[in-house]
Design a protein around this motif. Structure first.
Motif, mmCIF file in Angstrom:
data_model
loop_
_atom_site.group_PDB
_atom_site.id
_atom_site.type_symbol
_atom_site.label_atom_id
_atom_site.label_comp_id
_atom_site.label_asym_id
_atom_site.label_seq_id
_atom_site.Cartn_x
_atom_site.Cartn_y
_atom_site.Cartn_z
ATOM 1 N N UNK A 50 0.784 -1.220 0.000
ATOM 2 C CA UNK A 50 0.000 0.000 0.000
ATOM 3 C C UNK A 50 0.819 1.274 0.000
ATOM 4 N N UNK A 51 2.145 1.190 0.242
ATOM 5 C CA UNK A 51 2.979 2.393 0.225
ATOM 6 C C UNK A 51 3.060 2.981 -1.179
ATOM 7 N N UNK A 52 3.063 4.298 -1.225
ATOM 8 C CA UNK A 52 3.303 5.031 -2.467
ATOM 9 C C UNK A 52 4.414 6.035 -2.196
ATOM 10 N N UNK A 53 5.017 6.541 -3.238
ATOM 11 C CA UNK A 53 6.053 7.563 -3.061
ATOM 12 C C UNK A 53 5.478 8.794 -2.380
ATOM 13 N N UNK A 59 5.025 11.147 5.007
ATOM 14 C CA UNK A 59 5.311 10.555 6.315
ATOM 15 C C UNK A 59 6.669 10.994 6.858
ATOM 16 N N UNK A 60 7.620 11.240 5.965
ATOM 17 C CA UNK A 60 8.960 11.641 6.406
ATOM 18 C C UNK A 60 9.220 13.127 6.181
ATOM 19 N N UNK A 61 8.170 13.877 5.859
ATOM 20 C CA UNK A 61 8.252 15.327 5.660
ATOM 21 C C UNK A 61 9.345 15.698 4.651
ATOM 22 N N UNK A 62 9.312 15.047 3.492
ATOM 23 C CA UNK A 62 10.265 15.293 2.422
ATOM 24 C C UNK A 62 9.572 15.947 1.247
ATOM 25 N N UNK A 63 10.283 16.785 0.540
ATOM 26 C CA UNK A 63 9.725 17.311 -0.708
ATOM 27 C C UNK A 63 9.884 16.233 -1.781
ATOM 28 N N UNK A 64 9.033 16.285 -2.767
ATOM 29 C CA UNK A 64 9.108 15.326 -3.869
ATOM 30 C C UNK A 64 10.456 15.435 -4.575
ATOM 31 N N UNK A 65 10.941 16.665 -4.758
ATOM 32 C CA UNK A 65 12.208 16.880 -5.444
ATOM 33 C C UNK A 65 13.362 16.242 -4.677
ATOM 34 N N UNK A 66 13.383 16.423 -3.343
ATOM 35 C CA UNK A 66 14.460 15.840 -2.543
ATOM 36 C C UNK A 66 14.368 14.317 -2.542
ATOM 37 N N UNK A 67 13.170 13.791 -2.378
ATOM 38 C CA UNK A 67 12.967 12.338 -2.387
ATOM 39 C C UNK A 67 13.461 11.738 -3.700
ATOM 40 N N UNK A 68 13.131 12.372 -4.805
ATOM 41 C CA UNK A 68 13.574 11.879 -6.115
ATOM 42 C C UNK A 68 15.092 12.001 -6.273
ATOM 43 N N UNK A 69 15.686 13.037 -5.677
ATOM 44 C CA UNK A 69 17.132 13.218 -5.817
ATOM 45 C C UNK A 69 17.921 12.198 -5.015
ATOM 46 N N UNK A 70 17.376 11.702 -3.902
ATOM 47 C CA UNK A 70 18.091 10.683 -3.128
ATOM 48 C C UNK A 70 17.700 9.267 -3.556
ATOM 49 N N UNK A 71 16.736 9.167 -4.449
ATOM 50 C CA UNK A 71 16.318 7.883 -5.043
ATOM 51 C C UNK A 71 16.288 8.039 -6.563
ATOM 52 N N UNK A 72 17.438 8.290 -7.190
ATOM 53 C CA UNK A 72 17.446 8.662 -8.614
ATOM 54 C C UNK A 72 16.931 7.591 -9.565
ATOM 55 N N UNK A 73 17.000 6.333 -9.221
ATOM 56 C CA UNK A 73 16.571 5.271 -10.134
ATOM 57 C C UNK A 73 15.261 4.635 -9.717
ATOM 58 N N UNK A 74 14.551 5.265 -8.828
ATOM 59 C CA UNK A 74 13.306 4.709 -8.308
ATOM 60 C C UNK A 74 12.153 4.977 -9.275
ATOM 61 N N UNK A 75 11.390 3.940 -9.564
ATOM 62 C CA UNK A 75 10.197 4.082 -10.390
ATOM 63 C C UNK A 75 8.999 4.035 -9.446
ATOM 64 N N UNK A 76 8.417 5.183 -9.174
ATOM 65 C CA UNK A 76 7.308 5.264 -8.215
ATOM 66 C C UNK A 76 6.059 4.525 -8.693
ATOM 67 N N UNK A 77 5.962 4.258 -9.976
ATOM 68 C CA UNK A 77 4.812 3.517 -10.498
ATOM 69 C C UNK A 77 4.979 2.011 -10.341
#
Length: 91
Positions: A50-53, A59-77
Protein backbone atom coordinates in the motif's frame (compact mmCIF):
# COMPACT_ATOMS: atom_id res chain seq x y z
CA UNK A 1 68.22 4.15 -36.43
CA UNK A 2 65.05 6.06 -37.24
CA UNK A 3 63.17 2.79 -37.66
CA UNK A 4 64.23 1.76 -34.13
CA UNK A 5 62.94 5.02 -32.63
CA UNK A 6 59.64 4.66 -34.49
CA UNK A 7 59.28 1.11 -33.23
CA UNK A 8 59.91 2.15 -29.61
CA UNK A 9 57.42 5.01 -29.91
CA UNK A 10 54.81 2.70 -31.46
CA UNK A 11 55.27 0.10 -28.72
CA UNK A 12 54.95 2.77 -26.01
CA UNK A 13 51.77 4.12 -27.63
CA UNK A 14 50.29 0.61 -27.80
CA UNK A 15 51.09 -0.07 -24.14
CA UNK A 16 49.49 3.21 -23.07
CA UNK A 17 46.41 2.47 -25.17
CA UNK A 18 46.12 -0.98 -23.58
CA UNK A 19 46.44 0.44 -20.07
CA UNK A 20 43.77 3.04 -20.82
CA UNK A 21 41.42 0.41 -22.24
CA UNK A 22 41.89 -1.84 -19.20
CA UNK A 23 41.37 1.07 -16.85
CA UNK A 24 38.12 2.07 -18.53
CA UNK A 25 36.92 -1.53 -18.62
CA UNK A 26 37.35 -1.79 -14.86
CA UNK A 27 35.62 1.54 -14.24
CA UNK A 28 38.75 3.30 -13.08
CA UNK A 29 39.99 6.63 -14.35
CA UNK A 30 43.35 8.31 -14.35
CA UNK A 31 41.82 11.62 -13.28
CA UNK A 32 42.97 12.73 -9.87
CA UNK A 33 40.88 15.05 -7.73
CA UNK A 34 37.66 14.65 -9.68
CA UNK A 35 35.40 12.61 -7.44
CA UNK A 36 32.05 11.75 -8.92
CA UNK A 37 29.48 12.72 -6.35
CA UNK A 38 26.00 11.38 -6.09
CA UNK A 39 23.29 10.93 -3.53
CA UNK A 40 24.23 9.49 -0.17
CA UNK A 41 21.57 7.62 1.76
CA UNK A 42 21.62 7.80 5.56
CA UNK A 43 18.24 6.21 6.29
CA UNK A 44 16.11 3.67 4.44
CA UNK A 45 12.58 2.32 4.54
CA UNK A 46 11.36 -1.08 3.41
CA UNK A 47 8.28 -0.59 1.26
CA UNK A 48 5.17 -2.23 2.66
CA UNK A 49 1.92 -3.12 0.96
CA UNK A 50 0.00 0.00 0.00
CA UNK A 51 2.98 2.39 0.22
CA UNK A 52 3.30 5.03 -2.47
CA UNK A 53 6.05 7.56 -3.06
CA UNK A 54 3.64 10.34 -2.16
CA UNK A 55 2.71 8.67 1.12
CA UNK A 56 6.39 8.10 2.00
CA UNK A 57 7.36 11.71 1.28
CA UNK A 58 4.52 12.97 3.47
CA UNK A 59 5.31 10.55 6.32
CA UNK A 60 8.96 11.64 6.41
CA UNK A 61 8.25 15.33 5.66
CA UNK A 62 10.27 15.29 2.42
CA UNK A 63 9.72 17.31 -0.71
CA UNK A 64 9.11 15.33 -3.87
CA UNK A 65 12.21 16.88 -5.44
CA UNK A 66 14.46 15.84 -2.54
CA UNK A 67 12.97 12.34 -2.39
CA UNK A 68 13.57 11.88 -6.11
CA UNK A 69 17.13 13.22 -5.82
CA UNK A 70 18.09 10.68 -3.13
CA UNK A 71 16.32 7.88 -5.04
CA UNK A 72 17.45 8.66 -8.61
CA UNK A 73 16.57 5.27 -10.13
CA UNK A 74 13.31 4.71 -8.31
CA UNK A 75 10.20 4.08 -10.39
CA UNK A 76 7.31 5.26 -8.22
CA UNK A 77 4.81 3.52 -10.50
CA UNK A 78 6.40 0.14 -9.77
CA UNK A 79 7.11 0.04 -6.02
CA UNK A 80 7.11 -3.45 -4.58
CA UNK A 81 6.92 -4.87 -1.07
CA UNK A 82 10.36 -5.20 0.45
CA UNK A 83 11.99 -2.66 -1.84
CA UNK A 84 14.36 -0.32 -0.02
CA UNK A 85 13.90 3.42 -0.57
CA UNK A 86 16.06 6.17 0.81
CA UNK A 87 14.25 8.52 3.21
CA UNK A 88 17.19 10.53 4.50
CA UNK A 89 20.55 11.65 3.24
CA UNK A 90 22.16 14.14 0.94
CA UNK A 91 21.49 14.68 -2.74
Amino acid sequence: MANSKTSVFLNLALILALLLALSLAEGRTFAVGFAKSGPQCDSVLGVQEGNTCSQITQAFDLTTEFFNSINPNLNCDALFVGQWVCVGGTA
